[in-house]
Structures are given as C-alpha cells and as structure tokens.
Design a protein around this motif. Structure first.
Motif, PDB file in Angstrom:
ATOM      1  N   UNK A  20      12.031  32.553 -21.681  1.00  0.00           N
ATOM      2  CA  UNK A  20      11.264  31.304 -21.691  1.00  0.00           C
ATOM      3  C   UNK A  20      11.069  30.805 -23.129  1.00  0.00           C
ATOM      4  N   UNK A  21      11.669  31.501 -24.080  1.00  0.00           N
ATOM      5  CA  UNK A  21      11.606  31.036 -25.464  1.00  0.00           C
ATOM      6  C   UNK A  21      10.249  31.204 -26.124  1.00  0.00           C
ATOM      7  N   UNK A  22       9.403  32.083 -25.604  1.00  0.00           N
ATOM      8  CA  UNK A  22       8.077  32.254 -26.219  1.00  0.00           C
ATOM      9  C   UNK A  22       8.167  32.658 -27.697  1.00  0.00           C
ATOM     10  N   UNK A  23       9.179  33.528 -27.964  1.00  0.00           N
ATOM     11  CA  UNK A  23       9.262  34.099 -29.313  1.00  0.00           C
ATOM     12  C   UNK A  23       9.428  33.022 -30.388  1.00  0.00           C
ATOM     13  N   UNK A  24      10.217  32.000 -30.090  1.00  0.00           N
ATOM     14  CA  UNK A  24      10.488  30.974 -31.107  1.00  0.00           C
ATOM     15  C   UNK A  24       9.559  29.762 -31.042  1.00  0.00           C
ATOM     16  N   UNK A  25       8.616  29.796 -30.094  1.00  0.00           N
ATOM     17  CA  UNK A  25       7.733  28.623 -29.948  1.00  0.00           C
ATOM     18  C   UNK A  25       7.011  28.238 -31.244  1.00  0.00           C
ATOM     19  N   UNK A  26       6.475  29.188 -32.015  1.00  0.00           N
ATOM     20  CA  UNK A  26       5.763  28.775 -33.236  1.00  0.00           C
ATOM     21  C   UNK A  26       6.620  27.927 -34.170  1.00  0.00           C
ATOM     22  N   UNK A  27       7.921  28.220 -34.219  1.00  0.00           N
ATOM     23  CA  UNK A  27       8.830  27.476 -35.102  1.00  0.00           C
ATOM     24  C   UNK A  27       9.224  26.145 -34.457  1.00  0.00           C
TER      25      UNK A  27
ATOM     26  N   UNK B 181       5.477  14.239 -41.658  1.00  0.00           N
ATOM     27  CA  UNK B 181       6.458  13.958 -42.719  1.00  0.00           C
ATOM     28  C   UNK B 181       7.066  15.207 -43.324  1.00  0.00           C
ATOM     29  N   UNK B 182       7.325  16.209 -42.473  1.00  0.00           N
ATOM     30  CA  UNK B 182       7.913  17.460 -42.950  1.00  0.00           C
ATOM     31  C   UNK B 182       9.273  17.652 -42.303  1.00  0.00           C
ATOM     32  N   UNK B 183      10.305  17.808 -43.105  1.00  0.00           N
ATOM     33  CA  UNK B 183      11.633  18.099 -42.552  1.00  0.00           C
ATOM     34  C   UNK B 183      11.581  19.454 -41.845  1.00  0.00           C
ATOM     35  N   UNK B 184      12.497  19.698 -40.885  1.00  0.00           N
ATOM     36  CA  UNK B 184      12.453  20.944 -40.114  1.00  0.00           C
ATOM     37  C   UNK B 184      12.489  22.197 -40.982  1.00  0.00           C
ATOM     38  N   UNK B 185      11.923  23.266 -40.402  1.00  0.00           N
ATOM     39  CA  UNK B 185      11.962  24.564 -41.074  1.00  0.00           C
ATOM     40  C   UNK B 185      10.829  24.815 -42.049  1.00  0.00           C
ATOM     41  N   UNK B 186       9.876  23.901 -42.117  1.00  0.00           N
ATOM     42  CA  UNK B 186       8.794  24.068 -43.089  1.00  0.00           C
ATOM     43  C   UNK B 186       7.412  24.182 -42.452  1.00  0.00           C
ATOM     44  N   UNK B 187       7.341  24.066 -41.123  1.00  0.00           N
ATOM     45  CA  UNK B 187       6.045  24.068 -40.447  1.00  0.00           C
ATOM     46  C   UNK B 187       6.079  25.106 -39.336  1.00  0.00           C
ATOM     47  N   UNK B 188       5.017  25.883 -39.214  1.00  0.00           N
ATOM     48  CA  UNK B 188       4.939  26.876 -38.143  1.00  0.00           C
ATOM     49  C   UNK B 188       3.559  26.788 -37.500  1.00  0.00           C
ATOM     50  N   UNK B 189       3.520  26.964 -36.169  1.00  0.00           N
ATOM     51  CA  UNK B 189       2.244  26.924 -35.441  1.00  0.00           C
ATOM     52  C   UNK B 189       1.762  28.352 -35.252  1.00  0.00           C
ATOM     53  N   UNK B 190       0.573  28.645 -35.725  1.00  0.00           N
ATOM     54  CA  UNK B 190       0.074  30.020 -35.666  1.00  0.00           C
ATOM     55  C   UNK B 190      -1.401  30.105 -36.036  1.00  0.00           C
ATOM     56  N   UNK B 191      -2.082  31.084 -35.461  1.00  0.00           N
ATOM     57  CA  UNK B 191      -3.446  31.438 -35.888  1.00  0.00           C
ATOM     58  C   UNK B 191      -4.397  30.226 -35.875  1.00  0.00           C
TER      59      UNK B 191
ATOM     60  N   UNK C  49       1.229  38.968 -32.715  1.00  0.00           N
ATOM     61  CA  UNK C  49       1.646  38.338 -31.462  1.00  0.00           C
ATOM     62  C   UNK C  49       0.840  37.068 -31.219  1.00  0.00           C
ATOM     63  N   UNK C  50       1.531  35.992 -30.955  1.00  0.00           N
ATOM     64  CA  UNK C  50       0.852  34.713 -30.754  1.00  0.00           C
ATOM     65  C   UNK C  50       0.509  34.513 -29.272  1.00  0.00           C
ATOM     66  N   UNK C  51      -0.497  33.701 -29.005  1.00  0.00           N
ATOM     67  CA  UNK C  51      -0.876  33.408 -27.627  1.00  0.00           C
ATOM     68  C   UNK C  51       0.162  32.484 -27.000  1.00  0.00           C
ATOM     69  N   UNK C  52       1.036  33.044 -26.170  1.00  0.00           N
ATOM     70  CA  UNK C  52       2.100  32.236 -25.562  1.00  0.00           C
ATOM     71  C   UNK C  52       1.508  31.139 -24.668  1.00  0.00           C
TER      72      UNK C  52
END
Ligand code: PLP
Length: 415
Positions: free
Chosen positions: A70-77, A88-98, A281-284
């Motif tokens: 279900x792609x949980x592992x990559x969801x933060x990215x 205004x951030x190009x990809x690869x610079x933002x992560x969802x976490x904590x 581990x993030x809250x899926x």
C-alpha cells in the motif's frame, strides 16, 4: 469612504467566486460559521474515504504487507512532494513526519551543527510559544549556546543578526497578529551574515503561496492539521534545501532515517537526502488521512486562493470596523493586505468572553491570550456570506453585551 457592501453585493461575490465549488468537498456542520481552520482544518469526505480504506483494506487485510503493497513506507516522501508544490519546494526536499515541535528541534540542532564557532540562535518573543520552548530545549545541551529574542534583545529581528548567529528561527506569518514577513529579503539578510534560516510555515502552508526555493530558504517546518486539513494532530513537515542534504545531520537518529533501515546495522548511518529527517515508524493511518486531504489541495491554484483570501479578510475588516468599532474593538495586525496572512485579529478588553458568546452562536474563531480574538479565513470552504454573518453576530454580541453572562467567563483548557 468605500460603501459597505450589502447582502446582494455579498451574494454576488459568492456567485462569482472561482473557488466556490471546493466548499462542497468539506463537511461543515449546520448553523456553524467556521473561522478556525487556522487551528484545525475542516473535515472532508475524501479524508474519511482514505482512512476507511487504510483501516479496513490496508491494515485489516494487508497487515504487515501494506508497508510495501500500500506504499506506507514511502508516504512521508510522497506526501512531502505534494506539499512541496504548495510551498514552492522542488521535489525531494520536503518530508512529512513527527510534529512541528519535534521538527523545530531537529532542524535547529542540524543547523547549529552546520555553523561551528557560532553560538547564537535568534527567535521572536511573539512567536507561537512551542517554537521558543523547543529552541530552549535544543540549546540546553550546548553549553555555549544562547538565545536572542526579537522583542526583548532588540525591537527588530534584523538588529539581532551578526556573525555570532548560527541560525534564525522565524515565523512567516505570526500566529496571533497575522503579520507576514518578507521571506526573500530576510533570508538574504540572514545568509549575508553567514547564518542559516528556519522558516516556520504553520500559518502560511495552505494559506497563501510560499516560495521557499525562490527565496533560497535553508530549512522550513510546518503543520498539516491547520490550513491543510489533515485532521487533528496530523503529522507535520520539514523542508531542507537540496544544497544542505549532505552536510545536515539531525539528532533524533532513529532507524527510519537510517541509510539502510532493514539491514539492522548496529550503528547509525544517515539516509540520503530529506529522508534523514525521519526518526521512527510513522503513523500510517495519519499519513493516509493527510493523503486524502491533499487530493483536494492537488487541484488548488494557490494564486486564486490568495486572491480570495485577501478579499475575505478585507471584507471582514471593513464590516467589523463599520459595525463594531464603537464597542471598543480594534484591529491588531497589518492593514495592508500584502503583509497579512489569511487571518484577522482584533483586540478588546473582554476578548475571551466575546469569543465564547460568538462560539455559542455558531461563529467559531478563537481567543489568544491575553486579549486577541482571532478569525481564520480558509478560502476553500469559507465564503463571503460567512464573513457577513460573523460580523453581524459580533455586532450583536457587543451591542447587547451578551458576553457579560457569567458562563462566558469560565475558562476551558483549550482556547
Ligand atoms: C500550530 C503551531 C505549532 C504547533 O506545533 P505542534 O508541535 O504541532 O503542537 C508550532 N508553531 C507554530 C507557529 C504554530 O502555529
């Protein structure tokens, strides 16, 4: 003086609103005028659908397999990149976490370590307090480190920046007054002195267009449960400019930020790029709720959003000043819409009681100590008629002095 728009003029504004259709994508309780989406965004059936799927199919049926299938592992990215478009951030610079608080700690410690020989952290006394509390915590284990505060050590943040400063933690939009900073100009000033900047976007992500890359920002943090509607306590985000990725190290070196989490090595090796801001581990389920909320945001033109936001806040100020000035209500924060976020604050000696009386009448804003009543304008689901109703109810509460009823003075835990 500009004429006060009447009901038919206001209905015409709603009819001509290009964002009008988004309102139907949210659940708004009958009789409620919701002007607190800057504290907790409204719920959306799109979120419920993703949550249900995440619980009943991905968790219940997929079990542990869903981290892959279900792609949980990559969801933060993946979610980070979708928020990236809004800030205004190009990809690869933002992560969802904590949480935002935790992300402030991580970015502060990472930035301080990138400026050896400098020992000062600059912040604003007017900041949302957790930013200051986390700054205190972040420097507490660095013996030489000091905090300099705008509002105590100098009136203006610019006057606190010198070659001792390692990092400046600053809010893009102030949570209480709604005042917005010039991101590009302040970033340049900070970097010209050799320091790094961390922008707190809690009151600008989803409220207005943000241009982190264009402003050459170093780091940023922000919320997803306010304007982005991810749900109560939904995870926060961190941005780090790509040019810093190899040099940055954050102190919460958990296995999700490891280069090879499933190699189960005994010592830490930071992962590639923005991924190293992950900890455990993030809250899926929480990530999947945000996933649902962002399906709406994926369709939003941020410039149309900003145009509507300005019209909403301008109308509210105009109506409240016309109807309520005589009762001791005064505008707090910028009159110039270019310097205002998507919220309007007023001060009054009895702000707490006034807000309780408004909430009882279904106009939900909030109170911020000591004397501010604050109204958030979330352009996806607030319309011009809501603005009129809020101003009329405020006028009624003030004219009748309904706020004087003793029950409105009882303080609740969350205001
Ligand atoms: C809402 C907000 C926070 C919230 O932090 P949490 O860790 O999510 O509780 C932090 N900073 C600012 C400026 C905020 O507006």
């Amino acid at each position: 003086m500009i004429a006060i728009p009447d009901l038919s003029a206001i209905e015409a504004m709603d009819a001509a609103d290009p964002l009008r259709a988004f309102r139907a994508r949210f659940v708004l309780p009958e009789g409620v005028t919701y002007l607190d989406g800057n504290s907790l965004g409204a719920a959306a059936p799109a979120v419920f659908a993703e949550l249900r799927k995440a619980a009943e199919e991905e968790w219940a049926e997929g079990l542990i397999r869903s981290w892959n299938t279900a792609g949980w592992y990559d969801l933060p990215i993946r979610l980070g990149d979708r928020i990236g478009r809004l800030i205004g951030a190009a990809p690869g610079q933002t992560v969802v976490t904590d949480t935002t608080s935790i992300n402030i700690y991580k970015t502060l410690r990472a930035a301080i370590a990138m400026r050896p020989g400098r020992n000062v952290v600059v912040a604003e006394v007017s900041s949302f307090p957790t930013d200051l509390y986390m700054a205190e915590g972040a420097i507490s284990s660095i013996p030489s480190a000091k905090l300099r505060l705008e509002g105590i050590d100098a009136a203006s943040i610019e006057d606190l920046i010198d070659t001792d400063v390692a990092v400046v933690l600053v809010n893009h939009v102030n949570y209480k007054s709604g005042e917005m900073r010039d991101m590009a100009a302040l970033t340049k000033k900070i970097q010209d002195a050799g320091a790094l900047v961390i922008w707190d976007l809690c009151h600008s992500a989803g409220a207005l267009p943000v241009s982190l890359d264009e402003a050459n920002a170093d780091f940023a943090v922000g919320c997803t449960y306010k304007y982005l509607n991810g749900g109560p306590g939904s995870p926060a985000f961190v941005y780090a400019a790509a040019r810093h990725h190899d040099a940055m190290n954050q102190p919460l070196s958990g296995w999700f930020g490891h280069a090879r989490p499933f190699a189960f090595e005994h010592s830490y090796a930071p992962g590639q790029g923005i991924r190293r801001f992950l900890c455990g581990t993030q809250s899926a389920l929480a990530l999947r709720a945000l996933d649902g909320a962002l399906t709406i945001w994926d369709e939003v033109d941020m410039h149309a959003l900003r145009a509507k936001s300005i019209r909403l806040t301008e109308l509210f100020i105009q109506l409240v000043e016309a109807k309520c000035s005589r009762y001791g209500v005064t505008l707090k924060g910028p009159r110039d819409p270019a310097r205002r976020g998507s919220q309007v604050s007023f001060v009054h000696d009895n702000s707490y009681e006034i807000m309780q009386a408004l909430i009882e009448r279904g106009v939900i804003g909030d109170f911020r100590a000591p004397a501010t009543i604050r109204f958030g304008f979330t352009p996806l689901y607030v319309g011009f008629k809501d603005v009129l109703r809020a101003a009329e109810v405020l006028e009624d509460v003030l004219r009748t002095e309904a706020w004087r009823e003793p029950r409105f003075a009882l303080r609740t835990a969350v205001t």
